[in-house]
Motif scaffolding. Structure first.
Motif, mmCIF file in Angstrom:
data_model
loop_
_atom_site.group_PDB
_atom_site.id
_atom_site.type_symbol
_atom_site.label_atom_id
_atom_site.label_comp_id
_atom_site.label_asym_id
_atom_site.label_seq_id
_atom_site.Cartn_x
_atom_site.Cartn_y
_atom_site.Cartn_z
ATOM 1 N N TYR A 142 -3.572 4.941 10.359
ATOM 2 C CA TYR A 142 -2.413 5.697 9.887
ATOM 3 C C TYR A 142 -1.686 6.239 11.117
ATOM 4 C CZ TYR A 142 -4.841 5.311 5.482
ATOM 5 O OH TYR A 142 -5.479 4.812 4.375
ATOM 6 N N ASP A 143 -0.479 5.745 11.333
ATOM 7 C CA ASP A 143 0.307 6.143 12.497
ATOM 8 C C ASP A 143 1.727 6.468 12.021
ATOM 9 O OD1 ASP A 143 0.995 6.616 15.166
ATOM 10 O OD2 ASP A 143 1.708 4.551 15.409
ATOM 11 N N ASN A 144 1.832 7.449 11.159
ATOM 12 C CA ASN A 144 3.111 7.853 10.603
ATOM 13 C C ASN A 144 3.672 8.990 11.465
ATOM 14 O OD1 ASN A 144 2.919 6.186 8.064
ATOM 15 N ND2 ASN A 144 1.102 7.472 7.830
ATOM 16 N N ASP A 145 4.757 8.696 12.169
ATOM 17 C CA ASP A 145 5.294 9.614 13.172
ATOM 18 C C ASP A 145 6.621 10.208 12.714
ATOM 19 O OD1 ASP A 145 3.186 8.918 14.970
ATOM 20 O OD2 ASP A 145 4.273 7.070 15.438
ATOM 21 N N LEU A 156 9.753 12.153 6.315
ATOM 22 C CA LEU A 156 8.627 11.231 6.463
ATOM 23 C C LEU A 156 7.803 11.160 5.191
ATOM 24 C CD1 LEU A 156 7.019 9.314 8.228
ATOM 25 C CD2 LEU A 156 5.737 11.279 9.092
ATOM 26 N N ILE A 157 7.631 12.300 4.519
ATOM 27 C CA ILE A 157 6.874 12.305 3.265
ATOM 28 C C ILE A 157 7.549 11.400 2.246
ATOM 29 C CG2 ILE A 157 6.060 13.745 1.368
ATOM 30 C CD1 ILE A 157 5.821 16.043 3.339
ATOM 31 N N ASP A 365 2.476 2.589 9.251
ATOM 32 C CA ASP A 365 3.233 2.981 10.446
ATOM 33 C C ASP A 365 4.686 3.262 10.047
ATOM 34 O OD1 ASP A 365 3.862 3.420 13.170
ATOM 35 O OD2 ASP A 365 4.558 1.351 13.354
ATOM 36 N N ASN A 366 4.858 4.288 9.243
ATOM 37 C CA ASN A 366 6.183 4.692 8.786
ATOM 38 C C ASN A 366 6.683 5.804 9.708
ATOM 39 O OD1 ASN A 366 6.022 3.039 6.285
ATOM 40 N ND2 ASN A 366 4.373 4.463 5.819
ATOM 41 N N ASP A 367 7.830 5.582 10.317
ATOM 42 C CA ASP A 367 8.306 6.491 11.359
ATOM 43 C C ASP A 367 9.713 6.999 11.065
ATOM 44 O OD1 ASP A 367 5.956 5.875 12.881
ATOM 45 O OD2 ASP A 367 6.934 4.014 13.522
ATOM 46 N N THR A 627 4.861 16.179 13.843
ATOM 47 C CA THR A 627 4.232 15.235 12.930
ATOM 48 C C THR A 627 3.984 15.905 11.597
ATOM 49 O OG1 THR A 627 3.133 14.191 14.794
ATOM 50 C CG2 THR A 627 2.285 13.681 12.599
ATOM 51 N N SER A 628 4.244 15.172 10.506
ATOM 52 C CA SER A 628 4.032 15.745 9.183
ATOM 53 C C SER A 628 2.555 15.981 8.931
ATOM 54 C CB SER A 628 4.596 14.796 8.111
ATOM 55 O OG SER A 628 3.926 13.559 8.177
#
Length: 640
Positions: A142-145, A156-157, A365-367, A627-628
């Motif tokens: 999980y790399d959501n930035d 981002l959410i 990877d949602n950024d 970051t969320s």
């Protein structure tokens, strides 16, 4: 490329099998008796029976064997449990499930008895190691930035929720592309029953082809290639593009894609690599490859500037399947008298050699990246993750010269491969008082499945005869002396003849599942201001730069099964064979929207996202990334 290299390695290794057998087989001192040849002597002259042979020393260690199964015909029955307790029997009590008692020895073409003074001595032991291998490899990342202003922390959410819903829908779509009768269980407990059901259906239609049956050959996206490509010319996924050198000038760069997910699997199965196989029941062999690629890449790009270089699309989805049939490894080797000493490993009940391999990569990877600067060199690297699984299963050995199957032989090799990519992006960029050099790339994704099933032998079936009935009559009855004429019936190597005798069915199954799932939804916003006088004086007339890359993901599955079977196969029942191919590319890429406007037209919209406090930055200080807060992800267990 890794995947192409993998295929080439197995290609070379598969060729090496014959070299290994041609050379090393004759170096083994099979017989410690009077007729033993020197290990450096490569001749295989017929033995002379002038001396009394010396019996081999046989292992007497206890091993687990199976309970006899209750057969309802020529091999058409559910597999017996391969976790049965060890029955209290010994070599002197071996009776096949299809015989009522101990049978007298018979010679070929005779009604019984032993001809001549010289005999073949036979020793029995409850041996025959079975194999059940189940390997699972999972990578979850999980790399959501989020690099955003404080008022936009929920972007981002919302992006993740949309991405998760899309991925779940795409998984359902990929599942629906697979026929119901090919929903194969991925565990050793249920897989044998599926194999029996599939083969029974094949017998019920008298071997008629399946709707997805194909001939042997090399297929690209469902099309047979003639002539077939061979390594190193096989198609394979390209390596990820290297990160360019952005230099040190002023500008903004956002790399939100460029992820790599790779599975490499190789199974080398040598358990059935006998010179001769005798099957009393039916003989079934099925090879199947199922491949799907699914991606969604609908992008919205808005650029305040007329000279921007914008690239969308350019995605590639490729399925490569190769069915290869080679001669048996003993095809070109000389044969001789089967030898004066036979060693028989007896397995009562069904015999299982099953290898299951599951590989999975899941990347979220949602950024959301928002950049506002003027006099700095500002790079954001929010993607470029790498997930990889690699495994080699090398099972079995050249243990037996002859395999005798009292029931039916069930052989199956299957490969399932799936790539799923969600790459919907939103990009907005402009300059405030300056028109920078602008570049946007949102596509260029590559999804590739490459599968090879390469068989050695296992296809040369020969008719049955009464002499083979006599041979099995003797072995099933536990005869310890045989007429020498039996040595002419079965090809040997001049030493001890090693035999595996199975009273039930033989299950020889290799199965691979490979899955890559990448969620790479991005929102990238850039506002480039005019450089300060100091910066402009230092860099002179060099143009400031804006660059956004949100695609370039590489998803690759590479699987190879090398199945080394028996060279000569005698079947008393029916022979059934089939090759199955299912390939599908499920693509949604129809709504890319690109808008280029006056350099100033986008400024109010960008400022609304970036925030007024960030637009007048003339310092060299970079914005801080936020970051969320982590929360439960419904996709986390999608592959369990």
């Amino acid at each position: 490329m890794i995947s192409g290299g993998i295929t080439e390695i197995i290609w070379h290794f598969a060729g090496y099998l014959r070299i290994f057998d041609d050379i090393a087989r004759f170096r083994i001192a099979h017989d410690e008796g009077a007729y033993r040849s020197h290990t450096e002597d490569y001749t295989t002259n017929r033995p002379q029976f002038a001396f009394t042979p010396i019996d081999d020393e046989m292992s007497s260690r206890p091993v687990a064997i199976q309970n006899p199964s209750v057969m309802g015909g020529a091999g058409h029955h559910a597999p017996t449990s391969h976790l049965s307790p060890v029955p209290d029997v010994g070599p002197d009590k071996i009776n096949p499930i299809h015989a009522s008692g101990f049978l007298p020895p018979m010679s070929p073409g005779a009604g019984g008895g032993v001809g001549g003074s010289d005999v073949i001595k036979v020793v029995y032991q409850e041996e025959g190691a079975q194999s059940e291998v189940q390997t699972r490899q999972f990578n979850h990342m999980y790399d959501n930035d989020a690099l955003v202003g404080t008022q936009d922390s929920n972007l981002l959410i919302a992006l993740r929720a949309e991405s998760d819903h899309a991925i779940a829908t795409m998984i359902d779509g990929a599942d629906s592309a697979i026929p119901v009768d090919w929903r194969v269980p991925s565990n050793t407990a249920d897989l044998p029953a599926f194999v029996v059901k599939h083969h029974q259906a094949l017998a019920d239609r008298d071997g008629a082809p399946d709707p997805h049956s194909v001939q042997q050959g090399y297929y690209v996206n469902g099309v047979l290639q003639d002539p077939a490509l061979r390594p190193p010319d096989q198609l394979s996924a390209s390596d990820p593009a290297p990160v360019p050198d952005f230099g040190s000038g002023p500008g903004q760069w956002a790399l939100d894609g460029g992820n790599t997910a790779t599975n490499g699997a190789y199974i080398v199965d040598l358990t059935g690599s006998a010179r001769t196989m005798l099957v009393v029941g039916d003989y079934y062999k099925t090879n199947a490859i199922v491949q799907t690629n699914s991606y969604m890449d609908n992008d919205h790009v808005t650029v305040g500037g007329s000279g921007a270089g914008i690239t969308t699309g350019g995605n590639q989805a490729t399925n490569v399947a190769d069915f290869v049939q080679n001669p048996g490894v003993y095809e070109s080797m000389p044969s001789s008298f089967a030898g004066p000493n036979w060693s028989v490993d007896v397995v009562k009940g069904d015999y299982f050699n099953i290898r299951i391999l599951l590989q999975s990569n899941y990347l979220s990877d949602n950024d959301v990246t928002m950049q506002s600067s003027s006099s700095t060199h500002y790079e954001v690297h929010a993607g470029q993750n790498e997930l990889e699984n690699f495994v080699l299963i090398n099972d079995g050995n050249f243990n037996y010269d002859v395999i005798v199957v009292g029931g039916s032989y069930h052989g199956m090799n299957v490969i399932f491969q799936n790539n799923i990519l969600y790459n919907n992006d939103m990009v907005m960029m402009t300059g405030d008082g300056v028109e920078p050099g602008q570049t946007v790339s949102t596509g260029g994704n590559q999804l590739t499945n490459t599968a090879t099933i390469e068989s050695y032998g296992g296809a040369d079936t020969q008719p049955w005869n009464s002499d083979l009935d006599s041979l099995i009559h003797n072995i099933s009855g536990g005869a310890t002396e045989l007429d020498p004429s039996f040595g002419e019936l079965i090809a040997g190597n001049g030493g001890t003849l090693n035999i595996l005798y199975i009273t039930g069915d033989y299950y020889d199954v290799n199965a691979i599942w490979q899955t890559n799932i990448v969620a790479d939804a991005n929102m990238a916003i850039q506002l480039q201001g005019s450089p300060s006088e100091v910066t402009a004086g230092y860099y002179g007339d060099s143009m400031t730069t804006q660059n956004v890359a949100t695609g370039g993901n590489v998803l690759s599955n590479d699987a190879v099964i090398v199945d080394v079977g028996s060279t000569n196969i005698h079947v008393n029942g029916q022979v059934y064979g089939d090759s199955i191919l299912i390939q599908a590319n499920l693509v949604e890429e129809d709504s890319d929207q690109v808008t280029q406007t006056d350099p100033q037209a986008l400024v109010p919209e960008v400022i609304a996202f970036i925030g007024p406090n960030d637009t007048n930055d003339n310092s060299d200080t970079q914005p801080h990334a936020t970051t969320s807060i982590p929360h439960d992800d419904p996709m986390a267990n999608i592959l369990h």
